[in-house]
Each structure stands twice: as C-alpha cells, then as structure tokens.
Design a protein around this motif. Structure first.
Motif, PDB file in Angstrom:
ATOM      1  N   LEU A 278       4.970   6.235  -2.965  1.00 61.19           N
ATOM      2  CA  LEU A 278       4.625   5.263  -1.939  1.00 61.19           C
ATOM      3  C   LEU A 278       5.649   5.182  -0.820  1.00 61.19           C
ATOM      4  O   LEU A 278       5.307   4.866   0.306  1.00 61.19           O
ATOM      5  CB  LEU A 278       4.445   3.877  -2.570  1.00 61.19           C
TER       6      LEU A 278
ATOM      7  N   ALA B 233      -3.767   4.082  -8.164  1.00 62.23           N
ATOM      8  CA  ALA B 233      -4.932   3.741  -7.329  1.00 62.23           C
ATOM      9  C   ALA B 233      -6.207   4.111  -8.083  1.00 62.23           C
ATOM     10  O   ALA B 233      -7.085   4.782  -7.558  1.00 62.23           O
ATOM     11  CB  ALA B 233      -4.857   4.466  -5.999  1.00 62.23           C
TER      12      ALA B 233
ATOM     13  N   SER C 188       3.593   3.019   5.783  1.00 64.51           N
ATOM     14  CA  SER C 188       2.850   2.530   4.620  1.00 64.51           C
ATOM     15  C   SER C 188       1.839   3.566   4.162  1.00 64.51           C
ATOM     16  O   SER C 188       1.279   4.312   4.974  1.00 64.51           O
ATOM     17  CB  SER C 188       2.120   1.218   4.963  1.00 64.51           C
TER      18      SER C 188
ATOM     19  N   HIS D 157      -1.433   3.795   3.355  1.00 59.61           N
ATOM     20  CA  HIS D 157      -2.706   3.085   3.453  1.00 59.61           C
ATOM     21  C   HIS D 157      -3.771   3.724   2.566  1.00 59.61           C
ATOM     22  O   HIS D 157      -3.880   4.946   2.471  1.00 59.61           O
ATOM     23  CB  HIS D 157      -3.195   3.088   4.908  1.00 59.61           C
ATOM     24  N   SER D 158      -4.557   2.871   1.956  1.00 60.28           N
ATOM     25  CA  SER D 158      -5.668   3.288   1.100  1.00 60.28           C
ATOM     26  C   SER D 158      -6.567   2.067   0.928  1.00 60.28           C
ATOM     27  O   SER D 158      -6.197   0.952   1.347  1.00 60.28           O
ATOM     28  CB  SER D 158      -5.149   3.757  -0.258  1.00 60.28           C
TER      29      SER D 158
ATOM     30  N   ASN E  28      -4.631  -0.616  -0.375  1.00 61.47           N
ATOM     31  CA  ASN E  28      -3.493  -1.024   0.448  1.00 61.47           C
ATOM     32  C   ASN E  28      -3.926  -0.954   1.911  1.00 61.47           C
ATOM     33  O   ASN E  28      -3.425  -0.164   2.701  1.00 61.47           O
ATOM     34  CB  ASN E  28      -2.286  -0.111   0.198  1.00 61.47           C
ATOM     35  N   ASP E  29      -4.879  -1.804   2.248  1.00 59.99           N
ATOM     36  CA  ASP E  29      -5.511  -1.776   3.568  1.00 59.99           C
ATOM     37  C   ASP E  29      -4.883  -2.834   4.459  1.00 59.99           C
ATOM     38  O   ASP E  29      -5.007  -4.034   4.195  1.00 59.99           O
ATOM     39  CB  ASP E  29      -7.013  -2.027   3.411  1.00 59.99           C
ATOM     40  N   LYS E  30      -4.237  -2.389   5.529  1.00 63.63           N
ATOM     41  CA  LYS E  30      -3.556  -3.286   6.451  1.00 63.63           C
ATOM     42  C   LYS E  30      -4.217  -3.323   7.822  1.00 63.63           C
ATOM     43  O   LYS E  30      -3.618  -3.761   8.791  1.00 63.63           O
ATOM     44  CB  LYS E  30      -2.091  -2.872   6.599  1.00 63.63           C
TER      45      LYS E  30
END
Length: 460
Positions: free
Chosen positions: A7, A278, A349, A351-352, A355-357
C-alpha cells in the motif's frame, strides 16, 4: 508487513511525496500544452495519438544520461528532495515495452530506437546490482542506488522483474535483426542470465523475497505471496536459464499451498483469486497491468485459476463500482472510471473500490483496454473531452478529482508508461506475442503448471 509494503512502498515512494501532491488545481502553473487535436478521423487514429503521447515520457522525457524513466515528471517544476534525476527500474521496464511499440508503429525511427536501447542497456550493465538485481531507484547520473527507504537500499526483485519483462520483449523483437540489433539482444540476454533468483529465496526457502540489502540483508523480510502485482517475478524465476527456482516456491509461497484461490464474487463476477487485503471488491487496477505487460493472460490457466477471467473481471468490477458510485462522488460514470494507485488529494494512495477517495486515475481505465475495450474507449473519450484541465505534454495527468476540484500537472512513470503497451496488447498483442515467444518463458510456465495457447507444444 506485506500489506504495508503493497500500500505504501512499491508504488512511488509516496512518503517523500505526500506534502507535495495535495495541492489544489491552479495553485501551481502548468506550462503551455503541446498541440492537442480536438477531433480524430477514427478511433485508430485516436489510439495512435494516445499511445505516442504517453510513451513520449520514455522518449523526450527520459533521464538524459541513462535513457531510463524518471520516477516522476512534474510540469510545475516542483520536485521533492530535488530528485528529478532519479530513475525507476519498474517504470523503465514498462517504458521499454512502450519504446518497442513506438518503433514498431513508426513513431520512433528504428535506428534511433536501437541507439536509445543500447544506451539503456549499457547503463544498466554498469549500474549497481545485487546478485544481478537492480535497486528500485537508481541515480541516473551515476548508476548508484538511491535508497527507496532506510533498509530498502539494495536489490528489489519485483521492480527488477518488471524491468526484465520489458527487456525480454526488446530482446525478442531484435534478436533476428541486423548486427547492431543482434548485439543489443545479446547484451540484454547477458543481463537476464545474471539475475540470481535463487539468492532471493533466502537460502532455498519455498518462497521468493522482495528485497536484499548489503547493509541490512533480509531485514525487510517481505515474502512474495499472492495475489497482487508480483506474479511476473515467479514466472521469470522459474524461467531463468541460470538461476531457476523450484516450482515449490510458486506453489507453497506465492499460491499459499492453494490458499490463493477465491470463491468470492462482486457484481456477479468471480474474483477467481484472493486479492491481498482487498478480498471483497478487488485491489487497485495496476495488479491487472504490471505483470501483464508481456505475460499474456488469454487462455492462461493453472490449477488455481483462469487468468483472463480474473483480469477481465477485476477491470469490470472496478468499472461497475465506479458506475454504481456508492459514495456519490462527482463525475463518476461510464465515461469516467478507474481506481488504482496514484497521486491523490491527500498524498499518494492505492485507490480501489475498498479505498475510494473520489480520485480517478486515467491509467486504470486506459491500461485495461485489453480486458474492457468498450468501457475503456468510453473512458478515454470522456477524459479527452475534459480538455487541458487534465492534459499536458505527456498526456493525461496522473489523477484528478472532480469532487475536490483537484488535479496537478504531474506524472509518475509507473502509471504513465503502462498505457502504450497495454493499448497495444489490445490492438495487436505485440508485447504479449514477443514475451510469450521467448523459449525460456514457455518452459518456465510449463514448469509451474500453466497451460496457454501461446505455448506451441500445448497446441500441437
């Protein structure tokens, strides 16, 4: 520890970048953009332009002395640690594959392309290596290791595998060429034969390790266990003509003695394998790109899964998640999707869907072209319509967020340089054909229990 490395470690050294990557759009001036056509006569012409522009990061944008890919290019001129001369091994591997695409399509004159690759291979031959393995970062001026972290100051087997994948694509492309091209192929072959994969088993353990340091030895202690972006490392390790590892390292280490298989689904699509950290919605999309620049997933199977199904489903899950947009972020939809590791509104970051920003990274959709051609083309056209706000000399900026009204005129090699070769894998499969045509790779895959229509003895 492995998850932490995935990560925050491999992607781009974001510890150095967090303070400098969170600026709002407009706080730093971007230079005047290159010519950017408004329309194209056909989708093929459009894809030509996109490939040419993005691989240019590895051509005009290359570090001058080494010819390799800078870790990052910031068009605003702001660099952390004054590190603009630091090159990245993994990103350079993707870039080398892109150079072959550029040469084959006539974007780059063949003779000039060969000269550039001779420079690259010459530099790599004299750069610091650790049992034949390069470090993650190298000073492009000196060839000396630039530590990626305090203890990450030696060999990085994963980054070096990404690099060697690109080099083997180049070797296969030029091995039957003129004398200069044959010499280039021979020099690449020498580097390949000098990679000591056996050393990175810590004395014969049934698993590969990511790092070895001359100062800290095995203290990083990151075993490569799947599934993530590292499959290519095991394929190369099994294929090595000089230092091959036992298939047991793959089956017991990477595949966790069968524990890698998954029965989970997302949006009705099987994940096929357990994505490290994930498991419910799949990891960042670079996991479907980095190992797959040369490794052809079409029809590729082993006792754990069908790799075409896995990669296609991974990309479609990411797409469907963005279209569903459960967090209600501005801009998400069929023509604006793609979550992967990149710069972000609050630092780097991974992102996935988990882990959505609210940050879209264009490479996620564009490098997925082989798996999701219609969805990727829709995203390409959607991104392009946004105009110069997310576009500069080397194509689409690394990432943007419409919710946060944020982007920045900066690029990362590991994001930018997968675009041209993966689009080419969709168009002609050239990188896949070259890599899978290498005799050692075919034997290595068979040794690990893979079947593929690209292995001649299995199709006779």
């Amino acid at each position: 520890m492995q998850k932490k490395k995935l990560l925050i470690g491999l992607f781009a050294g974001c510890g150095l970048l967090i303070a400098s990557c969170s600026q709002k759009a407009g706080t730093t001036p971007a230079p005047e953009n290159e010519t950017r056509p408004e329309t194209f006569a056909s989708d093929d012409e459009f894809l030509d332009f996109i490939q040419k522009t993005h691989l240019n990061y590895m051509w005009d944008g290359a570090e001058e002395n080494s010819g390799l890919a800078p870790e990052r290019i910031h068009l605003d001129g702001v660099y952390p640690q004054n590190d603009r001369n630091i090159v990245t091994t993994g990103g350079s591997g993707f870039g080398i594959a892109g150079l072959i695409v550029g040469i084959d399509r006539g974007f780059i004159p063949r003779k000039e392309g060969v000269e550039r690759l001779r420079k690259i291979v010459g530099f790599l031959s004299s750069a610091d290596r650790y049992h034949g393995v390069w470090s993650h970062w190298i000073d492009g001026k000196t060839g000396k290791t630039k530590p990626f972290g305090q203890k990450d100051d030696g060999g990085d087997l994963v980054e070096s595998s990404f690099l060697m994948s690109g080099l083997l694509i180049a070797r296969e492309y030029f091995k039957d060429g003129n004398e200069e091209e044959k010499a280039l192929a021979a020099d690449i072959d020498k580097l390949w034969r000098e990679m000591d994969f056996q050393w990175y088993t810590q004395g014969g353990k049934d698993v590969l390790y990511w790092h070895w340091s001359p100062n800290y030895e095995w203290e990083m202690n990151f075993p490569l266990e799947g599934y993530n972006e590292c499959l290519i490392t095991y394929v190369l390790a099994a294929s090595s003509p000089t230092y091959p590892v036992s298939p047991q390292a793959y089956h017991k280490g990477w595949a966790r003695s069968g524990g890698i298989a998954s029965d989970k689904q997302a949006y009705g699509l099987p994940l096929v394998l357990k994505h490290n950290g994930a498991e419910d919605l799949g990891g960042p999309l670079f996991w479907a790109h980095y190992s797959w620049i040369g490794l052809d997933p079409r029809g590729l199977k082993d006792s754990y899964g069908d790799y075409w199904e896995m990669n296609k489903n991974h990309a479609l899950i990411d797409y469907k998640y963005c279209v569903a947009n459960p967090k209600g972020y501005k801009g998400y939809g069929p023509d604006c999707w793609g979550l992967t590791a990149s710069y972000s509104v609050d630092g780097y970051s991974a992102h996935s869907p988990g882990n959505d920003k609210g940050v879209i990274t264009p490479t996620a959709a564009l490098s997925s072209f082989p798996y999701t051609p219609q969805e990727s083309m829709a995203a390409l056209k959607g991104f392009y319509k946004k105009g110069d706000t997310i576009w500069g000399k080397y194509g689409f900026y690394d990432a943007f967020s419409e919710t946060a009204d944020w982007t920045i005129p900066r690029y990362l090699a590991i994001d930018q340089l997968t675009i041209a070769p993966m689009i080419e894998n969709y168009r002609t499969a050239l990188p896949w054909k070259l890599f899978m045509g290498a005799p050692e790779i075919q034997e290595g895959l068979k040794k690990l229990g893979f079947t593929s229509p690209a292995i001649p003895s299995q199709t006779e």
